[in-house]
Scaffold this motif. Structure first.
Motif, short mmCIF file in Angstrom:
data_model
loop_
_atom_site.label_atom_id
_atom_site.label_comp_id
_atom_site.label_asym_id
_atom_site.label_seq_id
_atom_site.Cartn_x
_atom_site.Cartn_y
_atom_site.Cartn_z
N MET A 1 3.60 32.65 24.28
CA MET A 1 4.01 32.73 25.68
C MET A 1 4.87 31.52 26.06
O MET A 1 4.50 30.38 25.78
CB MET A 1 2.77 32.78 26.60
CG MET A 1 3.10 32.83 28.08
SD MET A 1 1.63 32.75 29.14
CE MET A 1 0.84 34.31 28.73
N LYS A 2 6.01 31.76 26.68
CA LYS A 2 6.88 30.69 27.13
C LYS A 2 6.25 29.99 28.33
O LYS A 2 5.53 30.59 29.12
CB LYS A 2 8.25 31.25 27.52
CG LYS A 2 9.10 31.66 26.32
CD LYS A 2 9.62 30.43 25.60
CE LYS A 2 10.64 30.78 24.55
NZ LYS A 2 11.18 29.58 23.87
N ARG A 3 6.59 28.69 28.47
CA ARG A 3 5.94 27.88 29.49
C ARG A 3 6.98 27.08 30.28
O ARG A 3 7.83 26.41 29.69
CB ARG A 3 4.92 26.94 28.84
CG ARG A 3 3.78 27.69 28.16
CD ARG A 3 2.96 26.76 27.27
NE ARG A 3 2.39 25.63 27.98
CZ ARG A 3 1.25 25.66 28.65
NH1 ARG A 3 0.55 26.80 28.71
NH2 ARG A 3 0.79 24.59 29.27
N ILE A 4 6.88 27.15 31.61
CA ILE A 4 7.80 26.43 32.49
C ILE A 4 7.02 25.51 33.42
O ILE A 4 5.98 25.88 33.96
CB ILE A 4 8.67 27.41 33.31
CG1 ILE A 4 9.69 26.63 34.17
CG2 ILE A 4 7.84 28.34 34.17
CD1 ILE A 4 10.74 27.51 34.83
N PHE A 5 7.55 24.31 33.60
CA PHE A 5 6.97 23.30 34.47
C PHE A 5 7.92 23.12 35.64
O PHE A 5 9.10 22.81 35.46
CB PHE A 5 6.81 21.98 33.69
CG PHE A 5 6.07 20.90 34.42
CD1 PHE A 5 4.75 20.62 34.10
CD2 PHE A 5 6.70 20.13 35.39
CE1 PHE A 5 4.06 19.60 34.75
CE2 PHE A 5 6.02 19.12 36.05
CZ PHE A 5 4.70 18.84 35.73
N LYS A 23 5.73 36.57 37.14
CA LYS A 23 5.89 38.03 37.09
C LYS A 23 6.40 38.49 35.74
O LYS A 23 6.05 39.58 35.27
CB LYS A 23 6.84 38.47 38.20
CG LYS A 23 7.12 39.97 38.24
CD LYS A 23 8.12 40.30 39.34
CE LYS A 23 8.48 41.78 39.34
NZ LYS A 23 9.47 42.10 40.41
N ASN A 24 7.22 37.66 35.11
CA ASN A 24 7.80 38.01 33.82
C ASN A 24 6.99 37.52 32.63
O ASN A 24 7.49 37.49 31.50
CB ASN A 24 9.23 37.48 33.74
CG ASN A 24 10.22 38.33 34.51
OD1 ASN A 24 10.66 39.38 34.05
ND2 ASN A 24 10.56 37.89 35.72
N GLY A 25 5.74 37.14 32.88
CA GLY A 25 4.82 36.85 31.79
C GLY A 25 4.82 35.43 31.27
O GLY A 25 4.20 35.16 30.23
N TRP A 26 5.47 34.52 31.96
CA TRP A 26 5.47 33.13 31.53
C TRP A 26 4.22 32.41 32.04
O TRP A 26 3.67 32.77 33.08
CB TRP A 26 6.69 32.40 32.07
CG TRP A 26 7.98 32.71 31.35
CD1 TRP A 26 8.49 33.94 31.06
CD2 TRP A 26 8.93 31.77 30.87
NE1 TRP A 26 9.69 33.84 30.43
CE2 TRP A 26 10.00 32.50 30.29
CE3 TRP A 26 9.00 30.38 30.88
CZ2 TRP A 26 11.10 31.88 29.72
CZ3 TRP A 26 10.11 29.76 30.31
CH2 TRP A 26 11.14 30.51 29.73
N GLN A 27 3.80 31.38 31.29
CA GLN A 27 2.80 30.46 31.81
C GLN A 27 3.52 29.46 32.72
O GLN A 27 4.46 28.81 32.30
CB GLN A 27 2.11 29.72 30.67
CG GLN A 27 1.14 28.63 31.13
CD GLN A 27 -0.02 29.20 31.92
OE1 GLN A 27 -0.69 30.13 31.48
NE2 GLN A 27 -0.26 28.66 33.12
#
Length: 251
Positions: A1-5, A23-27
């Motif tokens: 899973m991709k992760r954005i801060f 909504k698009n499945g990112w953490q």
């Protein structure tokens, strides 16, 4: 899973971006100085990581980036935290001017430095900086804010070269005026806002952030057709023409 801060993730553009990536499945990890709004946004996004954070505190930024990355890495940093003060330059206190620079510039540098060692561990790391149309030409009634966004633009360009050699893409997003509390709740409304109009919502900017995170894009990413035309005109016309346009828009 991709992760954005995401910094400044409890309202406006940061919040809209958090919702879109979730909504698009990112953490999603969000920070903000507004703890009440931060907790409310995190509760809305199931599994969202969050922490109250003042981006001017470099040590706190390091701890937040470290703790978020410890749970699975850090692929995208969105430096969204920022403040705005409109008005005649001399009517804004020196302390307020300083806060604008501290949060919009120093805070962005603090967070970028904090995220750097963790971004290096990602296979396709990206730093996305919140810039502005005000970084194209110094904007009357936005003097220190405009100066801060010029700094963001320069930093983005420099790091795109430096960190690009290490596989980290660094880009910015440059919208004109956006329908957010930062613009709508201001005590002073700059004439340029009414002349250009507020034609973008936070969700429009979030969509551009999504595109820059998931596609290879130019370093600078202007938002809206009207502003793209102004950017092109600024490149093709003499600087005096842009100055005259700014004089007209700010009357």
């Amino acid at each position: 899973m991709k992760r954005i801060f995401i910094t400044g993730g409890a309202s406006g553009i940061g919040q809209a971006t958090a919702r879109l990536f979730h909504k698009n499945g990112w953490q999603v990890g969000i920070t903000d100085v507004n703890e009440v709004a931060l907790r409310a946004t995190a509760a809305e996004l199931d599994g969202c990581w969050y922490r109250p954070l003042d981006v001017t505190d470099d040590l706190a930024c390091q701890h937040a980036a470290r703790d978020f990355a410890a749970e699975g890495g850090l692929d995208v940093l969105f430096n969204c935290a920022g403040i705005l003060q409109m008005g005649q330059f001399e009517n804004i206190s020196a302390a307020r001017h300083k806060s604008i620079i501290d949060i919009n510039v120093t805070g962005l540098m603090n967070m970028s430095l904090a995220a750097y060692p963790h971004l290096k561990e990602s296979d396709k790391p990206v730093v996305i900086n919140m810039s502005s149309a005000s970084a194209m030409y110094g904007t009357p009634h936005f003097a220190s804010y405009s100066a801060s966004k010029f700094a963001v633009r320069a930093l983005t360009e420099a790091l795109d070269v430096e960190w690009g050699r290490q596989g980290i893409r660094v880009v910015d997003v440059m919208p004109p005026f956006v329908n957010t509390p930062m613009v709508n709740d201001a005590d002073f409304r700059a004439p340029v806002i009414d002349r250009m109009g507020v034609n973008l919502d936070a969700e429009d900017i979030a969509a551009t952030v999504w595109h820059t995170a998931t596609h290879i894009t130019p370093v600078h990413n202007p938002v809206s057709g009207k502003f793209k035309i102004l950017v092109l005109g600024n490149k093709l016309l003499p600087g005096a023409a842009t100055r005259r346009l700014m004089q007209f828009l700010s009357r």
